[in-house]
Design a protein around this motif. Structure first.
Motif, short mmCIF file in Angstrom:
data_model
loop_
_atom_site.label_atom_id
_atom_site.label_comp_id
_atom_site.label_asym_id
_atom_site.label_seq_id
_atom_site.Cartn_x
_atom_site.Cartn_y
_atom_site.Cartn_z
N ASP A 181 16.22 0.41 10.50
CA ASP A 181 16.24 1.69 11.22
C ASP A 181 14.94 1.96 11.97
O ASP A 181 14.94 2.57 13.04
CB ASP A 181 16.51 2.83 10.24
N GLN A 182 13.82 1.53 11.39
CA GLN A 182 12.52 1.74 12.04
C GLN A 182 11.62 0.56 11.71
O GLN A 182 11.79 -0.11 10.69
CB GLN A 182 11.89 3.04 11.57
N PRO A 183 10.64 0.25 12.57
CA PRO A 183 9.80 -0.93 12.38
C PRO A 183 9.05 -0.90 11.04
O PRO A 183 8.60 0.16 10.60
CB PRO A 183 8.84 -0.88 13.57
N LEU A 184 8.91 -2.06 10.44
CA LEU A 184 8.36 -2.20 9.09
C LEU A 184 6.90 -2.66 9.12
O LEU A 184 6.47 -3.37 10.03
CB LEU A 184 9.17 -3.21 8.30
N GLN A 231 0.83 -1.20 0.00
CA GLN A 231 0.00 0.00 0.00
C GLN A 231 0.87 1.25 0.00
O GLN A 231 1.98 1.25 0.54
CB GLN A 231 -0.92 0.01 1.23
N PRO A 232 0.37 2.34 -0.58
CA PRO A 232 1.13 3.59 -0.57
C PRO A 232 1.53 3.99 0.85
O PRO A 232 0.71 3.92 1.78
CB PRO A 232 0.16 4.60 -1.19
N GLY A 233 2.80 4.35 1.00
CA GLY A 233 3.29 4.83 2.29
C GLY A 233 3.78 3.76 3.24
O GLY A 233 4.37 4.08 4.27
N GLU A 234 3.54 2.50 2.93
CA GLU A 234 4.03 1.44 3.81
C GLU A 234 5.55 1.33 3.74
O GLU A 234 6.16 1.58 2.69
CB GLU A 234 3.41 0.10 3.43
N HIS A 269 10.98 -11.04 12.68
CA HIS A 269 10.03 -10.64 13.73
C HIS A 269 10.44 -9.32 14.36
O HIS A 269 9.62 -8.41 14.56
CB HIS A 269 9.97 -11.75 14.79
N GLN A 270 11.73 -9.18 14.66
CA GLN A 270 12.25 -7.97 15.30
C GLN A 270 12.06 -6.75 14.38
O GLN A 270 11.85 -5.63 14.86
CB GLN A 270 13.74 -8.16 15.63
N ALA A 271 12.12 -6.96 13.07
CA ALA A 271 12.05 -5.85 12.12
C ALA A 271 10.64 -5.31 11.91
O ALA A 271 10.46 -4.19 11.43
CB ALA A 271 12.62 -6.29 10.77
#
Length: 258
Positions: free
Chosen positions: A95-98, A36-39, A121-123
């Motif tokens: 760098d930040q959660p996905l 989706q856009p922005g994900e 899982h961590q990501a």
């Protein structure tokens, strides 16, 4: 840690020219991903970047990682507007959660499956999704049997032949996902006979691309002998009308981080 691919020295020209089926078959896996856009999405084991680009075209913010520097170099050449990094599937950080981790035709190279699942899982954000396809139980069984037999026939002990792949059952892989905090919402194992390019050279190209570690340490003459023996063994069942067809079986998984 050298464990996403059997070798870092991938021939990207051979990969793109002769094995384009790797990402072409992955295109309908993108429908399961439904970016989706922005994900924020990670393409894990991105190869030369074709599917990474398709995810970006959906409007998502995507990054590709691969363990092979040659693949990343080629991906950057192909799609200079996208971010590609060298990283290991079983030990990577973001760098930040996905919102999602996507992986096509990669995880059968990762024998440390539990470590890869932990990294995935961590990501992810809570509720983030993991969408993957890779070789499942029984994948290239006939090709592998022919290769092992040919190697034993020239005097290589069975105990010295190291299987380069990880082809789990659905039960095995789904259990590992659940044990590490995923909710498996879709899982299938299916047969997918895969035609190989280059006519009569198809199975030789495949072996040189995807089973090269089994031939490592052999002379050029021995390698050609092995390939010839495999061709003769498989020809009655896997070579028809000028085309080789590999006996692929694939797992598809969609799992949500709880």
């Amino acid at each position: 840690m050298n464990n996403i691919l059997p070798s870092n020295n991938w021939n990207t020209t051979l990969y793109e020219d002769k094995h384009s089926f790797v990402w072409q078959y992955g295109e309908n896996l993108l429908q399961l991903l439904n970016p989706q856009p922005g994900e924020l999405i990670l393409d894990l084991g991105c190869g030369t970047g074709q599917l990474t680009e398709k995810i970006a075209l959906a409007g998502a913010e995507v990054m590709g990682i691969d363990h092979a520097p040659a693949m990343i170099e080629k991906a950057r050449q192909n799609y200079p507007h996208l971010r590609f990094d060298v990283a290991d599937a079983s030990n990577f950080h973001v760098d930040q959660p996905l919102d999602a981790v996507f992986s096509n035709a990669v995880l059968h190279w990762v024998k440390e499956a539990d470590q890869a699942i932990a990294s995935i899982h961590q990501a992810l954000k809570p509720g983030g999704r993991f969408v993957a396809e890779f070789g499942g139980q029984g994948n290239v069984e006939a090709i592998a049997k022919a290769l092992y037999g040919a190697l034993e026939a020239i005097g290589i002990p069975k105990a010295q032949i190291v299987n380069p792949w990880y082809f789990p059952s659905i039960g095995e892989y789904a259990t590992q996902l659940e044990q590490q905090g995923f909710d498996v919402i879709y899982a299938t194992l299916f047969t997918r006979p895969t035609p190989l390019a280059e006519g009569a050279a198809g199975i030789a190209n495949w072996i040189q691309m995807f089973a090269s570690t089994l031939l490592a340490g052999l002379s050029a003459e021995q390698q050609m002998h092995i390939i010839h023996v495999v061709e003769q063994y498989l020809k009655p069942t896997m070579y028809q009308q000028g085309t080789w067809t590999a006996d692929y079986r694939r797992i598809r998984i969609v799992a949500i981080k709880v």
